[in-house]
Design a protein around this motif. Structure first.
Motif, PDB file in Angstrom:
ATOM      1  N   TYR B  32       0.885  -1.155   0.000  1.00 49.60           N
ATOM      2  CA  TYR B  32       0.000   0.000   0.000  1.00 49.60           C
ATOM      3  C   TYR B  32       0.925   1.208   0.000  1.00 49.60           C
ATOM      4  O   TYR B  32       1.480   1.581   1.033  1.00 49.60           O
ATOM      5  CB  TYR B  32      -0.889  -0.006   1.244  1.00 49.60           C
ATOM      6  CG  TYR B  32      -1.769  -1.221   1.325  1.00 49.60           C
ATOM      7  CD1 TYR B  32      -1.515  -2.206   2.266  1.00 49.60           C
ATOM      8  CD2 TYR B  32      -2.836  -1.375   0.464  1.00 49.60           C
ATOM      9  CE1 TYR B  32      -2.304  -3.334   2.337  1.00 49.60           C
ATOM     10  CE2 TYR B  32      -3.635  -2.503   0.541  1.00 49.60           C
ATOM     11  CZ  TYR B  32      -3.371  -3.478   1.464  1.00 49.60           C
ATOM     12  OH  TYR B  32      -4.150  -4.585   1.534  1.00 49.60           O
ATOM     13  N   PHE B  34       2.123   5.135  -1.134  1.00 49.98           N
ATOM     14  CA  PHE B  34       1.676   6.495  -1.397  1.00 49.98           C
ATOM     15  C   PHE B  34       2.877   7.356  -1.793  1.00 49.98           C
ATOM     16  O   PHE B  34       3.994   7.121  -1.340  1.00 49.98           O
ATOM     17  CB  PHE B  34       1.061   7.127  -0.133  1.00 49.98           C
ATOM     18  CG  PHE B  34      -0.244   6.532   0.341  1.00 49.98           C
ATOM     19  CD1 PHE B  34      -0.778   5.397  -0.205  1.00 49.98           C
ATOM     20  CD2 PHE B  34      -0.933   7.168   1.370  1.00 49.98           C
ATOM     21  CE1 PHE B  34      -1.986   4.869   0.252  1.00 49.98           C
ATOM     22  CE2 PHE B  34      -2.140   6.648   1.836  1.00 49.98           C
ATOM     23  CZ  PHE B  34      -2.671   5.508   1.279  1.00 49.98           C
ATOM     24  N   THR B  51      -3.318   1.021  -3.703  1.00 49.26           N
ATOM     25  CA  THR B  51      -3.725   0.047  -2.687  1.00 49.26           C
ATOM     26  C   THR B  51      -4.015  -1.275  -3.377  1.00 49.26           C
ATOM     27  O   THR B  51      -3.336  -2.264  -3.161  1.00 49.26           O
ATOM     28  CB  THR B  51      -4.937   0.542  -1.886  1.00 49.26           C
ATOM     29  OG1 THR B  51      -5.988   0.911  -2.784  1.00 49.26           O
ATOM     30  CG2 THR B  51      -4.570   1.755  -1.049  1.00 49.26           C
ATOM     31  N   GLU B  92       5.820   6.447   0.660  1.00 46.97           N
ATOM     32  CA  GLU B  92       5.442   5.873   1.956  1.00 46.97           C
ATOM     33  C   GLU B  92       4.862   4.482   1.796  1.00 46.97           C
ATOM     34  O   GLU B  92       4.059   4.236   0.885  1.00 46.97           O
ATOM     35  CB  GLU B  92       4.393   6.738   2.653  1.00 46.97           C
ATOM     36  CG  GLU B  92       4.013   6.224   4.041  1.00 46.97           C
ATOM     37  CD  GLU B  92       2.670   6.700   4.562  1.00 46.97           C
ATOM     38  OE1 GLU B  92       1.886   7.291   3.797  1.00 46.97           O
ATOM     39  OE2 GLU B  92       2.408   6.462   5.759  1.00 46.97           O
ATOM     40  N   ALA B  94       2.300   2.717   3.338  1.00 49.64           N
ATOM     41  CA  ALA B  94       1.253   3.314   4.155  1.00 49.64           C
ATOM     42  C   ALA B  94       0.815   2.435   5.321  1.00 49.64           C
ATOM     43  O   ALA B  94       0.496   2.938   6.404  1.00 49.64           O
ATOM     44  CB  ALA B  94       0.058   3.673   3.288  1.00 49.64           C
ATOM     45  N   GLN B  95       0.763   1.156   5.114  1.00 53.29           N
ATOM     46  CA  GLN B  95       0.245   0.312   6.206  1.00 53.29           C
ATOM     47  C   GLN B  95       1.215   0.269   7.375  1.00 53.29           C
ATOM     48  O   GLN B  95       0.820   0.118   8.519  1.00 53.29           O
ATOM     49  CB  GLN B  95      -0.053  -1.088   5.702  1.00 53.29           C
ATOM     50  CG  GLN B  95      -0.909  -1.890   6.667  1.00 53.29           C
ATOM     51  CD  GLN B  95      -1.421  -3.171   6.069  1.00 53.29           C
ATOM     52  OE1 GLN B  95      -0.636  -4.047   5.750  1.00 53.29           O
ATOM     53  NE2 GLN B  95      -2.727  -3.272   5.889  1.00 53.29           N
ATOM     54  N   LEU B  97       3.440   2.783   7.945  1.00 53.29           N
ATOM     55  CA  LEU B  97       3.805   4.164   8.298  1.00 53.29           C
ATOM     56  C   LEU B  97       5.307   4.390   8.156  1.00 53.29           C
ATOM     57  O   LEU B  97       5.940   5.038   8.991  1.00 53.29           O
ATOM     58  CB  LEU B  97       3.334   4.488   9.720  1.00 53.29           C
ATOM     59  CG  LEU B  97       1.837   4.313   9.977  1.00 53.29           C
ATOM     60  CD1 LEU B  97       1.520   4.471  11.454  1.00 53.29           C
ATOM     61  CD2 LEU B  97       1.036   5.313   9.148  1.00 53.29           C
ATOM     62  N   PHE B  99       8.342   5.874   5.770  1.00 60.43           N
ATOM     63  CA  PHE B  99       8.640   6.803   4.682  1.00 60.43           C
ATOM     64  C   PHE B  99      10.035   6.567   4.141  1.00 60.43           C
ATOM     65  O   PHE B  99      10.948   6.181   4.883  1.00 60.43           O
ATOM     66  CB  PHE B  99       8.547   8.251   5.168  1.00 60.43           C
ATOM     67  CG  PHE B  99       7.142   8.757   5.332  1.00 60.43           C
ATOM     68  CD1 PHE B  99       6.435   8.498   6.492  1.00 60.43           C
ATOM     69  CD2 PHE B  99       6.536   9.494   4.325  1.00 60.43           C
ATOM     70  CE1 PHE B  99       5.135   8.963   6.647  1.00 60.43           C
ATOM     71  CE2 PHE B  99       5.236   9.962   4.481  1.00 60.43           C
ATOM     72  CZ  PHE B  99       4.532   9.691   5.643  1.00 60.43           C
TER      73      PHE B  99
END
Lengths: 114, 109
Positions: B32, B34, B51, B92, B94-95, B97, B99
């Motif tokens: 996931y 970003f 996603t 990122e 995302a899941q 967190l 970066f």
């Protein structure tokens, strides 16, 4: 008005002082986060909270503490500031409704510890 | 280790040229992914996200990214750079967190 606000925007303090950074949001999101940004290191997660009763440590929580006073408020404290905590700090929020969603970031707080 | 890696801390292109910003993720990072952009003295803003579904994702300001599972990559591209694209860009996971280190994009006139 901004959806995620941070106060103060800039702060200079001395080693050993207690500092609190505050974050407020009007997006109605349950999830809130604190990150620090350092050149060449990107953003690193300090603490996060998925709801008012939930607090979780992130990658670099040592030397920091947080308080989730309400759904809309999430503060970060440095109990005894040290120079290597000089950084740009960001608060962010997100909402899990509808799947994994983006984070919304505040404008940042630039903290200098002398 | 769960990581996201951006190759190149600084990328410089001419106005009108292709922009390519690289992001690779470790296999332990769920895909996931970003991309965010940070303009000077501002917080991060979402550019686009992957996603599930279509692997070519279009975002704002003419940017797009392609998820390639075989290469564990999610590179960001824009066919023609504009001066207003000068900023720092972050990938990122995302899941988790997590970066990447960020890539500063400079546009030469």
């Amino acid at each position: 008005d901004a959806d995620v606000t941070q106060t103060p925007r800039n702060r200079i303090t001395k080693t050993g002082k207690r500092i609190m950074l505050e974050c407020s949001q009007t997006k109605g999101h349950d999830r809130m986060y604190w990150y620090r940004q350092d050149p060449g290191l990107g953003l690193r997660l300090i603490y996060y909270s998925f709801d008012v009763k939930d607090i979780n440590k992130g990658e670099i929580s040592d030397g920091y503490s947080v308080s989730r006073q309400a759904q809309a408020k999430f503060s970060l404290s440095l109990e005894s500031a040290i120079p290597n905590q000089t950084a740009l700090y960001f608060c962010a929020t997100s909402d899990l409704r509808g799947g994994l969603t983006a984070q919304y970031f505040g404008p940042g707080t630039r903290l200098t510890v002398l | 280790a769960q990581s996201v890696t951006q190759l190149g801390s600084h990328v410089s292109v001419s106005e009108g040229a292709l922009v390519l910003l690289r992001c690779n993720y470790s296999s332990s990072v769920p895909p996931y992914l970003f991309w965010y952009v940070q303009y000077p003295n501002q917080g991060l803003q979402l550019l686009l996200k992957y996603t599930t579904g279509a692997t070519l994702v279009k975002g704002i300001n003419g940017f797009e990214a392609e998820f390639k599972k075989s290469e564990t990559s999610f590179h960001l591209t824009k066919p023609s750079a504009h001066m207003s694209d000068a900023a720092e860009y972050f990938c990122e996971g995302a899941q988790k967190l997590v970066f990447g280190q960020g890539t500063r994009l400079t546009i030469n006139p």
